[in-house]
Scaffold this motif. Structure first.
Motif, PDB file in Angstrom:
ATOM      1  N   ARG A   1       0.482  -1.400   1.349  1.00  0.00           N
ATOM      2  CA  ARG A   1       1.644  -2.139   0.836  1.00  0.00           C
ATOM      3  C   ARG A   1       1.562  -2.112  -0.690  1.00  0.00           C
TER       4      ARG A   1
ATOM      5  N   GLU B   1       8.742  -4.209  -3.176  1.00  0.00           N
ATOM      6  CA  GLU B   1       7.581  -3.845  -2.367  1.00  0.00           C
ATOM      7  C   GLU B   1       8.011  -2.928  -1.248  1.00  0.00           C
ATOM      8  N   HIS B   2       7.066  -2.123  -0.815  1.00  0.00           N
ATOM      9  CA  HIS B   2       7.314  -1.228   0.308  1.00  0.00           C
ATOM     10  C   HIS B   2       5.987  -0.855   0.954  1.00  0.00           C
ATOM     11  N   LEU B   3       6.077  -0.366   2.180  1.00  0.00           N
ATOM     12  CA  LEU B   3       4.906   0.046   2.953  1.00  0.00           C
ATOM     13  C   LEU B   3       4.887   1.561   3.091  1.00  0.00           C
TER      14      LEU B   3
ATOM     15  N   THR C   1       3.263  -3.591  -4.072  1.00  0.00           N
ATOM     16  CA  THR C   1       4.081  -4.708  -4.533  1.00  0.00           C
ATOM     17  C   THR C   1       4.131  -4.684  -6.053  1.00  0.00           C
TER      18      THR C   1
ATOM     19  N   SER D   1      -7.649  -4.928  -1.478  1.00  0.00           N
ATOM     20  CA  SER D   1      -6.547  -4.631  -2.395  1.00  0.00           C
ATOM     21  C   SER D   1      -7.043  -4.332  -3.803  1.00  0.00           C
TER      22      SER D   1
ATOM     23  N   GLU E   1      -3.320  -2.755   4.824  1.00  0.00           N
ATOM     24  CA  GLU E   1      -2.943  -3.565   5.990  1.00  0.00           C
ATOM     25  C   GLU E   1      -3.283  -2.777   7.250  1.00  0.00           C
TER      26      GLU E   1
END
Length: 184
Positions: free
Chosen positions: A129, A24-26, A131, A98, A119
């Protein structure tokens, strides 16, 4: 046959070990410290995520077409055509929050999931985000070989680049608001 005699049989082929890749990353959408990045609203980001779910060929290079097989409430069943390859997935929309993509496994393709979640820690900041959960074949070594680890890093990098491109295209759509073919 005594226990000391050699048996001439081919070895039993062991199934390839797989590992779950959780990644995961933002990506920051709004940066109050950078005046050169045009801000977007949560609604604009949401509309971009819906557009990606309903018209993924605008976002995904190599995707020839997408057929929405069914739509029940906030759940879409889709069939994605990449040349001769066909992938089926289920997309679950949680409005303003989401989008989750569940790729249905087949004999040829591993299943997996991707969730894109909005977010907003405060009024000025906005993030997406990403994932991922999928399986990747790895070497027979239970501790994963260097090649397997390198493959995982390549996959993560490809995911990250695709996600950056998704945000770029959502931003382009939000500020242009017209669709004339692919946004690439």
């Amino acid at each position: 046959m005594s226990r000391h005699e050699r048996r001439d049989r081919p070895p039993i082929e062991q199934p390839k070990e797989t590992v779950v890749l959780n990644f995961e990353h933002l990506i920051q959408i709004n940066d109050p410290l950078n005046p050169f990045v045009e801000s977007m609203t949560r609604e604009q980001v949401w509309q971009g995520l819906v557009l990606r779910a309903e018209q993924p060929q605008l976002f995904v290079i190599g995707l020839d077409r997408c057929a929405i097989l069914s739509r029940e409430g906030d759940v879409l069943e889709r069939e994605l055509h990449y040349g001769q390859a066909i992938v089926r997935d289920r997309v679950t929309l949680i409005p303003e929050t989401s989008v989750r993509y569940d790729i249905l496994p087949t004999a040829d393709y591993v299943g997996g999931s991707l969730t894109m979640a909005i977010e907003q820690p405060d009024e000025l900041q906005l993030f997406l985000r990403f994932t991922y959960a999928t399986t990747l074949p790895v070497a027979d070594d239970p501790h994963a070989s260097a090649d397997a680890l390198q493959t995982q890093e390549i996959v993560k990098s490809a995911y990250r680049e695709a996600d950056i491109d998704t945000v770029r295209l959502i931003r382009q759509f939000a500020h242009c608001s017209t669709l004339e073919g692919p946004l690439h």
